[in-house]
Design a protein around this motif. Structure first.
Motif, short mmCIF file in Angstrom:
data_model
loop_
_atom_site.label_atom_id
_atom_site.label_comp_id
_atom_site.label_asym_id
_atom_site.label_seq_id
_atom_site.Cartn_x
_atom_site.Cartn_y
_atom_site.Cartn_z
N ALA A 57 4.23 -89.08 8.12
CA ALA A 57 4.38 -89.69 6.91
C ALA A 57 4.80 -88.83 5.89
O ALA A 57 5.02 -89.31 4.83
N GLY A 58 5.26 -87.59 6.23
CA GLY A 58 5.88 -86.83 5.10
C GLY A 58 4.71 -86.08 4.43
O GLY A 58 5.23 -85.84 3.18
N LEU A 59 3.54 -86.13 4.88
CA LEU A 59 2.46 -85.60 4.02
C LEU A 59 2.00 -84.03 4.49
O LEU A 59 1.85 -84.02 5.87
N ALA A 60 1.63 -83.34 3.66
CA ALA A 60 1.22 -82.03 4.27
C ALA A 60 -0.40 -81.96 4.55
O ALA A 60 -1.14 -82.71 3.42
N VAL A 61 -0.97 -81.33 5.29
CA VAL A 61 -2.23 -81.30 5.49
C VAL A 61 -2.87 -80.26 4.59
O VAL A 61 -2.42 -79.06 4.53
N PRO A 62 -3.73 -80.62 3.79
CA PRO A 62 -4.48 -80.06 2.83
C PRO A 62 -4.87 -78.66 3.44
O PRO A 62 -5.71 -78.83 4.55
N ALA A 63 -5.15 -77.42 2.48
CA ALA A 63 -5.94 -76.45 2.84
C ALA A 63 -7.18 -76.62 3.10
O ALA A 63 -7.87 -77.51 2.48
N GLU A 64 -8.11 -75.96 3.99
CA GLU A 64 -9.22 -76.02 4.22
C GLU A 64 -9.99 -75.38 2.83
O GLU A 64 -9.47 -74.56 2.16
N VAL A 65 -11.31 -75.75 2.43
CA VAL A 65 -12.14 -75.47 1.17
C VAL A 65 -13.50 -75.19 2.00
O VAL A 65 -13.84 -75.57 2.94
#
Length: 257
Positions: free
Chosen positions: A215-223
């Motif tokens: 989808a051209g979306l980046a996996v968010p960073a963990e918090v």
């Protein structure tokens, strides 16, 4: 008004309630789209997925009631517990949001459920294994349907992409709870009832990563944030949802059509 029931905290029962309650609450959120989806075909698809989830929840709740041994059936477990006795993931109780948020949440949960049901087919509990054998087929369809929309929206217009990115920022922090183990998971794994949910994390990350990548979306960073719905500590949203969901059974105990 019908009084609430009390549930024994048997680990096996709690393990099953986490599955059943998550499916039930997600189904309730999906049902809110009935008559409001962006296209008639999608309206019907979301309603059918909600019905699948209700069927899964009903089967697991009935089995949880049998294991508890207190005479509670699936309707009582669904409609007559207090908020703190629900064991659903916080992710599924969050407000319906827009179509992008619903689509992404469906993708997250269908990917997780597909992996979980696959493992539960090997459960030492024959009834649970039988439920999983049917449910995994439904979860595969749910995942495929949601993934198609994630890719279409993420790789679509500027507006659809922005909405998907916003949905990712809002939902992703709640995914950590899917894989947070505790005593319930340990006892279920030791008894052969089902896997520790943390065992599904790597496969889930791989599948979600591939989907978001397409989808051209980046996996968010963990918090560091960790929600606690599985332990019965919920967001402010669940109480409102349950008030609506439970009203008929509370007001007319034992009512039938």
């Amino acid at each position: 008004m019908q009084a609430s029931i009390q549930i024994e905290a048997k680990p096996a029962v709690q393990y099953l309630l986490r599955i059943a309650d998550t499916a039930l609450v997600l189904a309730q959120r999906l049902s809110e789209w009935c008559g409001h989806a962006p296209a008639l075909e999608e309206d019907i698809a979301l309603a059918n997925m909600a019905l699948d989830l209700i069927g899964q929840s009903r089967a697991v709740l009935a089995h949880a009631g049998a294991l508890e041994g207190a005479g509670h059936d699936e309707d009582q477990l669904a409609f007559l517990r207090e908020e703190r006795d629900y064991r659903n993931l916080t992710l599924v109780e969050l407000p319906r949001g827009d179509f992008a948020l619903t689509t992404l949440r469906n993708a997250i949960m269908a990917t997780f459920f597909q992996l979980l049901w696959q493992r539960l087919r090997e459960s030492s509990d024959g009834e649970l294994a039988a439920i999983a054998g049917k449910a995994v087929k439904e979860a595969r369809y749910h995942q495929q349907h949601a993934a198609d929309w994630v890719v279409r929206l993420g790789d679509g217009t500027d507006e659809s992409r922005q909405r998907m990115e916003r949905a990712l920022r809002e939902l992703w922090p709640y995914t950590a709870e899917l894989f947070a183990d505790d005593r319930i998971d340990e006892e279920a794994a030791a008894a052969g009832l089902g896997p520790r949910w943390s065992e599904l994390r790597t496969a889930w990350q791989e599948e979600m990563g591939a989907m978001l990548g397409e989808a051209g979306l980046a996996v968010p960073a963990e918090v560091p944030f960790l929600s606690t719905g599985k332990r019965g500590v919920h967001s402010e949203h669940l109480g409102y949802l349950l008030a609506e969901m439970q009203h008929l059974q509370r007001a007319y105990p034992g009512g039938v059509w």
